[in-house]
Design a protein around this motif. Structure first.
Motif, PDB file in Angstrom:
ATOM      1  N   ASP A   1      30.518  48.138  41.642  1.00 12.06           N
ATOM      2  CA  ASP A   1      31.612  48.182  40.678  1.00 12.06           C
ATOM      3  C   ASP A   1      32.160  46.786  40.431  1.00 12.06           C
ATOM      4  OD1 ASP A   1      31.449  50.954  40.506  1.00 12.06           O
ATOM      5  OD2 ASP A   1      32.793  51.239  42.215  1.00 12.06           O
TER       6      ASP A   1
ATOM      7  N   GLN B   1      38.130  52.720  42.913  1.00  7.74           N
ATOM      8  CA  GLN B   1      38.585  52.907  41.536  1.00  7.74           C
ATOM      9  C   GLN B   1      37.643  53.803  40.739  1.00  7.74           C
ATOM     10  OE1 GLN B   1      41.427  52.288  40.311  1.00  7.74           O
ATOM     11  NE2 GLN B   1      41.971  50.133  40.221  1.00  7.74           N
TER      12      GLN B   1
ATOM     13  N   ASN C   1      39.399  57.217  41.928  1.00 14.06           N
ATOM     14  CA  ASN C   1      40.854  57.361  41.854  1.00 14.06           C
ATOM     15  C   ASN C   1      41.470  56.271  40.981  1.00 14.06           C
ATOM     16  OD1 ASN C   1      41.251  59.527  44.015  1.00 14.06           O
ATOM     17  ND2 ASN C   1      40.033  57.983  45.094  1.00 14.06           N
ATOM     18  N   LEU C   2      42.019  56.657  39.840  1.00 16.14           N
ATOM     19  CA  LEU C   2      42.668  55.715  38.942  1.00 16.14           C
ATOM     20  C   LEU C   2      44.111  55.478  39.381  1.00 16.14           C
ATOM     21  CD1 LEU C   2      41.337  57.078  35.527  1.00 16.14           C
ATOM     22  CD2 LEU C   2      40.511  55.107  36.818  1.00 16.14           C
ATOM     23  N   PRO C   3      44.696  54.327  39.019  1.00 18.81           N
ATOM     24  CA  PRO C   3      46.080  54.040  39.414  1.00 18.81           C
ATOM     25  C   PRO C   3      47.044  55.098  38.892  1.00 18.81           C
ATOM     26  CG  PRO C   3      45.010  52.083  38.532  1.00 18.81           C
ATOM     27  CD  PRO C   3      44.089  53.224  38.265  1.00 18.81           C
TER      28      PRO C   3
ATOM     29  N   LEU D   1      48.741  54.170  35.504  1.00 16.21           N
ATOM     30  CA  LEU D   1      47.778  53.705  34.504  1.00 16.21           C
ATOM     31  C   LEU D   1      48.415  53.587  33.119  1.00 16.21           C
ATOM     32  CD1 LEU D   1      44.823  52.953  33.872  1.00 16.21           C
ATOM     33  CD2 LEU D   1      44.382  55.378  33.455  1.00 16.21           C
TER      34      LEU D   1
END
Length: 240
Positions: A16, A52, A55-57, A60
């Motif tokens: 990534d 990431q 799991n996204l922030p 976002l």
């Protein structure tokens, strides 16, 4: 939601962007990217506690203000994008295919198909992709592929699958929505729809060349009647 196929039989290896970034020394990153603020700016980047890719922030919406992209020219896009659902259907008794594939004979291909066909043929580990629809209680007859493994995902309906392994062993099993089927190269296999609903699958074949397939009704009819008489101990005239 995407269903993804990758042209490898080895363990899939992925790197990534953020993993590559944080694995590179800060001073090297600063010299490569040349941001305003230099090394001090690079040091403000924060590594996520979790991957990431999964799991996204949680904030976002506060971080991203615009996710617009400029559309590339069609003749460039068509090398990498193909409208499979909108392509020509190739029917057979009991169902039909939509194909995203390489074809050696381009005479019947549209401009879009021609560009896509040439593009995948340039890549050694490319895949041939298809959707297969088998109508209720109909059959995708026994066949095998000379030059590709086949991987399929059941989108809707339910069915019965079977294969004859290269050792001559017969295996049969039921399939339903969400199931994955695998038919190794050179293995005869079939699919039958057994529900009131059509059986619909997305198929991937491990070849960027023209897919080579032989069906039971083709090789059976192409076998001499006197050979069939010996194999099945029936009178030769019955195979006319």
């Amino acid at each position: 939601v995407f269903l993804l196929f990758f042209g490898t039989h080895d363990e899939l290896k992925t790197l990534d962007v953020d993993d590559a970034f944080f694995s590179t020394p800060e001073d090297i990153v600063a010299r490569a990217l040349k941001p305003h603020g230099g090394l001090s700016f690079i040091r403000t980047f924060q590594k996520a506690a979790e991957d990431q890719a999964v799991n996204l922030p949680s904030n976002l919406g506060e971080l991203v203000h615009s996710a617009d992209y400029a559309q590339s020219a069609d003749d460039h896009v068509w090398r990498y994008f193909y409208d499979l659902g909108g392509s020509m259907e190739h029917p057979f008794p009991g169902g039909g295919f939509h194909w995203a594939r390489y074809r050696a004979n381009e005479s019947e291909l549209s401009e879009t198909e021609r560009i896509y066909s040439r593009s995948i043929h340039k890549h050694e580990d490319a895949l041939t992709l298809a959707t297969l629809r088998i109508f209720s209680n109909e059959l995708g007859q026994p066949h095998f592929h000379f030059n590709a493994n086949e991987l399929g995902y059941v989108i809707s309906g339910c069915g019965r699958a079977g294969l004859v392994t290269q050792s001559g062993r017969a295996i049969h099993f039921n399939v339903a929505i969400g199931d994955v089927v695998f038919f190794p190269v050179g293995t005869q296999h079939y699919l039958k729809s057994v529900c009131d609903e059509d059986l619909l699958l997305l198929l991937a074949y491990s070849t960027g060349n023209q897919l080579e397939t032989l069906r039971m009704n083709e090789y059976f009819v192409a076998t001499a009647d006197h050979i069939l008489a010996q194999l099945f101990q029936k009178d030769q005239d019955e195979f006319q």
